[in-house]
Design a protein around this motif. Structure first.
Motif, PDB file in Angstrom:
ATOM      1  N   THR A  12       1.971   7.812  -0.924  1.00 46.22           N
ATOM      2  CA  THR A  12       3.347   7.924  -1.382  1.00 46.22           C
ATOM      3  C   THR A  12       3.367   7.958  -2.900  1.00 46.22           C
ATOM      4  O   THR A  12       2.528   7.358  -3.569  1.00 46.22           O
ATOM      5  CB  THR A  12       4.204   6.739  -0.915  1.00 46.22           C
ATOM      6  N   VAL A  13       4.336   8.694  -3.438  1.00 41.35           N
ATOM      7  CA  VAL A  13       4.597   8.706  -4.874  1.00 41.35           C
ATOM      8  C   VAL A  13       6.079   8.407  -5.030  1.00 41.35           C
ATOM      9  O   VAL A  13       6.909   9.063  -4.377  1.00 41.35           O
ATOM     10  CB  VAL A  13       4.234  10.067  -5.500  1.00 41.35           C
TER      11      VAL A  13
ATOM     12  N   ASN B  40       7.940  -2.206  -2.184  1.00 39.55           N
ATOM     13  CA  ASN B  40       6.585  -1.956  -2.679  1.00 39.55           C
ATOM     14  C   ASN B  40       6.614  -1.773  -4.197  1.00 39.55           C
ATOM     15  O   ASN B  40       7.342  -0.929  -4.697  1.00 39.55           O
ATOM     16  CB  ASN B  40       6.059  -0.680  -1.998  1.00 39.55           C
ATOM     17  N   GLU B  41       5.863  -2.558  -4.914  1.00 37.68           N
ATOM     18  CA  GLU B  41       5.894  -2.393  -6.366  1.00 37.68           C
ATOM     19  C   GLU B  41       4.881  -1.359  -6.856  1.00 37.68           C
ATOM     20  O   GLU B  41       4.819  -1.044  -8.040  1.00 37.68           O
ATOM     21  CB  GLU B  41       5.660  -3.734  -7.080  1.00 37.68           C
ATOM     22  N   ASN B  42       4.072  -0.828  -5.941  1.00 33.35           N
ATOM     23  CA  ASN B  42       3.178   0.271  -6.312  1.00 33.35           C
ATOM     24  C   ASN B  42       3.959   1.578  -6.310  1.00 33.35           C
ATOM     25  O   ASN B  42       4.562   1.942  -5.313  1.00 33.35           O
ATOM     26  CB  ASN B  42       2.029   0.393  -5.310  1.00 33.35           C
ATOM     27  N   ILE B  43       3.921   2.258  -7.455  1.00 33.26           N
ATOM     28  CA  ILE B  43       4.680   3.513  -7.507  1.00 33.26           C
ATOM     29  C   ILE B  43       3.855   4.663  -6.929  1.00 33.26           C
ATOM     30  O   ILE B  43       4.392   5.635  -6.408  1.00 33.26           O
ATOM     31  CB  ILE B  43       5.161   3.802  -8.938  1.00 33.26           C
ATOM     32  N   ILE B  44       2.526   4.524  -7.026  1.00 33.70           N
ATOM     33  CA  ILE B  44       1.652   5.499  -6.369  1.00 33.70           C
ATOM     34  C   ILE B  44       0.736   4.735  -5.427  1.00 33.70           C
ATOM     35  O   ILE B  44       0.149   3.727  -5.814  1.00 33.70           O
ATOM     36  CB  ILE B  44       0.777   6.271  -7.377  1.00 33.70           C
ATOM     37  N   ASP B  45       0.660   5.198  -4.193  1.00 33.12           N
ATOM     38  CA  ASP B  45      -0.201   4.568  -3.202  1.00 33.12           C
ATOM     39  C   ASP B  45      -0.923   5.672  -2.450  1.00 33.12           C
ATOM     40  O   ASP B  45      -0.300   6.436  -1.721  1.00 33.12           O
ATOM     41  CB  ASP B  45       0.667   3.769  -2.216  1.00 33.12           C
TER      42      ASP B  45
ATOM     43  N   LEU C 168      -0.718  14.956  -5.943  1.00 30.89           N
ATOM     44  CA  LEU C 168       0.288  13.910  -6.177  1.00 30.89           C
ATOM     45  C   LEU C 168       1.650  14.512  -6.513  1.00 30.89           C
ATOM     46  O   LEU C 168       2.689  13.944  -6.192  1.00 30.89           O
ATOM     47  CB  LEU C 168      -0.158  12.990  -7.323  1.00 30.89           C
ATOM     48  N   CYS C 169       1.635  15.666  -7.200  1.00 26.84           N
ATOM     49  CA  CYS C 169       2.895  16.280  -7.622  1.00 26.84           C
ATOM     50  C   CYS C 169       3.503  17.169  -6.552  1.00 26.84           C
ATOM     51  O   CYS C 169       4.545  17.780  -6.770  1.00 26.84           O
ATOM     52  CB  CYS C 169       2.681  17.135  -8.861  1.00 26.84           C
TER      53      CYS C 169
END
Lengths: 367, 245
Positions: free
Chosen positions: B63-64, B2-7, B51-52
């Protein structure tokens, strides 16, 4: 573990840099010991005493002489009737009037009268000093009556001032100050230091890092624990060499129970920090929940036996009460561990409860 | 891969009856500079906290850096950097001590910390001030130092919560140069800001109001969609419709 050490270094640096607070924390015990030990004594001097005697016989003369020669008491002479007693008390000329009944004569003659009494009338507007002064006077009288009437004395009062025959108040205060100081440093200053990070926002930086909250808080406790140990040593040394407190009991036991109390206070400090939003709130909670009860209900100033029964029950949940009690038993009475078993058990269970609540709250609020 | 770092999907956070964040979904690509805009109280900080791993979402998931925000937050924490709204270094420590502390927290070796610290202080031009307390530094330098420290451990993504608040324009420009440099190294930058001209520097931006993401796209797309000449105008068109402010 490496992280833990990094944090301890940081906390220590911060404490050392805030030298004003540091100075207060180090000097406070010394100042309080001197204040309580010397200035704030509950010993009574200059008690003004007058005597009302319908008949003057040997017994009464003896008692008057003794009273007159006592260094704590000023003898104000004889009074002749009830009006004079009333006036002397109301005007404040006397603190105490000793009133003998006529039957004192018969006692001296060796008879056994049905009714003999010596009344001690005290100005109880200050109940504490009245009680102490009455104690002085009644011990003088009873001593004298015993001599006069011999073994058949119908009026027998035998007060015993155990452990503190001179009724020195510093004996009582030292354990109290220990209980007080440890609580301030461990609970108040620790909670403030955690809450301060909430205020400045630095806590967020720590919470988004992989460090567990328990490590952050644990590392904060270490330097304060060390500071408390320094204070414990200061107070014990001052108490022994400056105030000449006997330190009868085992020093290992004294330190052991103090460490238990320190851990309990630290846990309480964490608990406060988890429910406080800012430093002022932390100070208020500590003051209301801990410091005021410690002064009022722990026996630090007012003996537990003298406060109303309802408050006596309330005082049972004040940890300092049990700690101060244990310290008195160990330091001044010098009794063995078995004598403080109850206090140790109570303090231990309080420690466990506070630790449990503190850690539970910490995990909850930090996430 | 997955190239998305945040989803993020359908993320919601409620505090009692109040819904701070309402059903937001978005994704951020690796190496992107993602602007997260919104008026005060729009729910930005709450969203970032989720997110954190600082705050547990009421519902939704995401996901992060490839880890689940619901259960793998410990893994997330070691892969992100964070710089808060308020200036977030210790004022009563020196820059060097701050670097050592945060380097230690993220488990860097002592030798690495020393190397990184000297280049970092040199780049910021405060090598001569490394023994002063941080509180004596000017705000612009403090912010740059805080940013440098937040990426000290080479995170995959760095969250900047209003990093340039109260800083003068020239320092802000330098700060954004640092952000570009960071992004060029492959670190994703997730930034919130009040300065609309800064939003124009981002690759993509989202605008939040009333706990919802009202719009999302590149600055150019948004301007086209809202028929506006600047992001500032777009923002005002959205913010004036907001119920809570």
């Amino acid at each position: 573990m490496k992280r833990f050490i990094v944090f301890i270094k940081k906390e220590t640096l911060q404490i050392l840099r805030d030298y004003r607070t540091m100075l207060i924390v180090i000097l406070m015990p010394a100042v309080q010991i001197v204040l309580f030990g010397f200035a704030l004594s509950t010993e009574i001097n200059n008690i003004d005493v007058a005597v009302y005697a319908p008949i003057r016989n040997n017994t009464i003369n003896n008692i008057s002489n003794r009273i007159a020669s006592n260094s704590y008491i000023n003898f104000k002479g004889y009074l002749n009737n009830a009006q004079e007693i009333n006036h002397a008390m109301k005007s404040g000329e006397t603190d105490i009037v000793i009133a003998f009944s006529r039957h004192i004569d018969e006692v001296e003659a060796g008879a056994m009268p049905a009714e003999t009494s010596v009344e001690i009338i005290a100005d109880a507007s200050n109940p504490v000093s009245a009680k102490t002064a009455t104690g002085y006077v009644s011990s003088i009288i009873s001593g004298n009556l015993a001599e006069t009437a011999g073994a058949s004395n119908p009026i027998k009062i035998e007060p015993h001032m155990l452990y503190n025959p001179q009724l020195q108040s510093s004996y009582i205060f030292v354990p109290g100050i220990l209980g007080f100081i440890i609580l301030i440093i461990c609970a108040m200053i620790t909670s403030i230091s955690i809450v301060r990070e909430k205020e400045t926002g630095t806590i967020d930086m720590l919470l988004v890092s992989p460090v567990r909250p328990i490590v952050i808080v644990g590392a904060k406790l270490v330097p304060y624990f060390a500071l408390s140990c320094v204070n414990l040593a200061t107070i014990l040394i001052l108490a022994k060499y400056l105030l000449d407190i006997p330190m009868q009991g085992s020093i290992v036991l004294i330190c052991g129970i103090s460490l238990l109390y320190i851990i309990m206070s630290l846990a309480f400090g964490i608990l406060v920090s988890t429910i406080s939003k800012n430093q002022i709130m932390a100070i208020l909670i500590c003051a209301v929940v801990m410091i005021i009860p410690v002064i009022m209900l722990s026996g630090l100033i007012f003996p537990i036996e003298n406060i109303p029964v309802a408050l006596q029950y309330l005082s049972c949940i004040v940890p300092a009460r049990w700690y101060i009690e244990a310290m008195r038993i160990l330091m001044i009475e010098g009794q063995p561990f078995s004598a403080v078993l109850k206090q140790t058990v109570i303090l231990s269970s309080m420690t466990v409860i506070f630790l449990f609540l503190a850690i539970r709250n910490l995990n909850k609020t930090m996430r | 891969m997955n190239e998305n770092i945040i989803d993020i999907k359908n993320l919601t956070k409620k505090f009692g009856a109040f819904t701070a964040v309402n059903n937001i979904s978005f994704s951020v690509k690796k190496g992107e500079i993602f602007g997260f805009l919104g008026a005060n109280g729009a729910g930005k900080s709450t969203a970032i906290k989720m997110l954190c791993g600082l705050s547990r979402p009421t519902s939704g998931n995401g996901t992060v850096a490839g880890f689940d925000i619901l259960c793998e937050y410990e893994q997330i924490k070691s892969r992100i950097g964070y710089m808060s709204q308020k200036f977030s270094l210790y004022d009563d420590l020196t820059p060097m001590e701050n670097i050592t502390l945060f380097g230690g927290i993220y488990g860097l070796k002592r030798k690495d910390i020393a190397n990184k610290a000297s280049t970092l202080l040199e780049n910021l031009g405060i090598a001569d001030k490394s023994k002063q307390l941080v509180q004596s530094l000017p705000l612009g330098e403090k912010q740059k130092l805080a940013f440098s420290i937040s990426i000290l451990h080479n995170p995959q993504i760095v969250f900047l919560d209003e990093p340039t608040g109260g800083v003068d324009p020239s320092s802000r420009r330098k700060f954004w140069e640092m952000i570009y440099e960071t992004a060029s190294k492959g670190i994703t930058v997730f930034v919130t800001t009040h300065y609309m001209e800064e939003a124009e520097y981002c690759d993509r931006i989202s605008i939040m109001a009333d706990g919802e993401i009202k719009t999302l796209g590149s600055p150019q797309e948004l301007k086209n969609n809202y028929m506006a000449t600047s992001i500032d105008e777009v923002f005002r068109k959205i913010a004036t419709k907001a119920i809570r402010n």
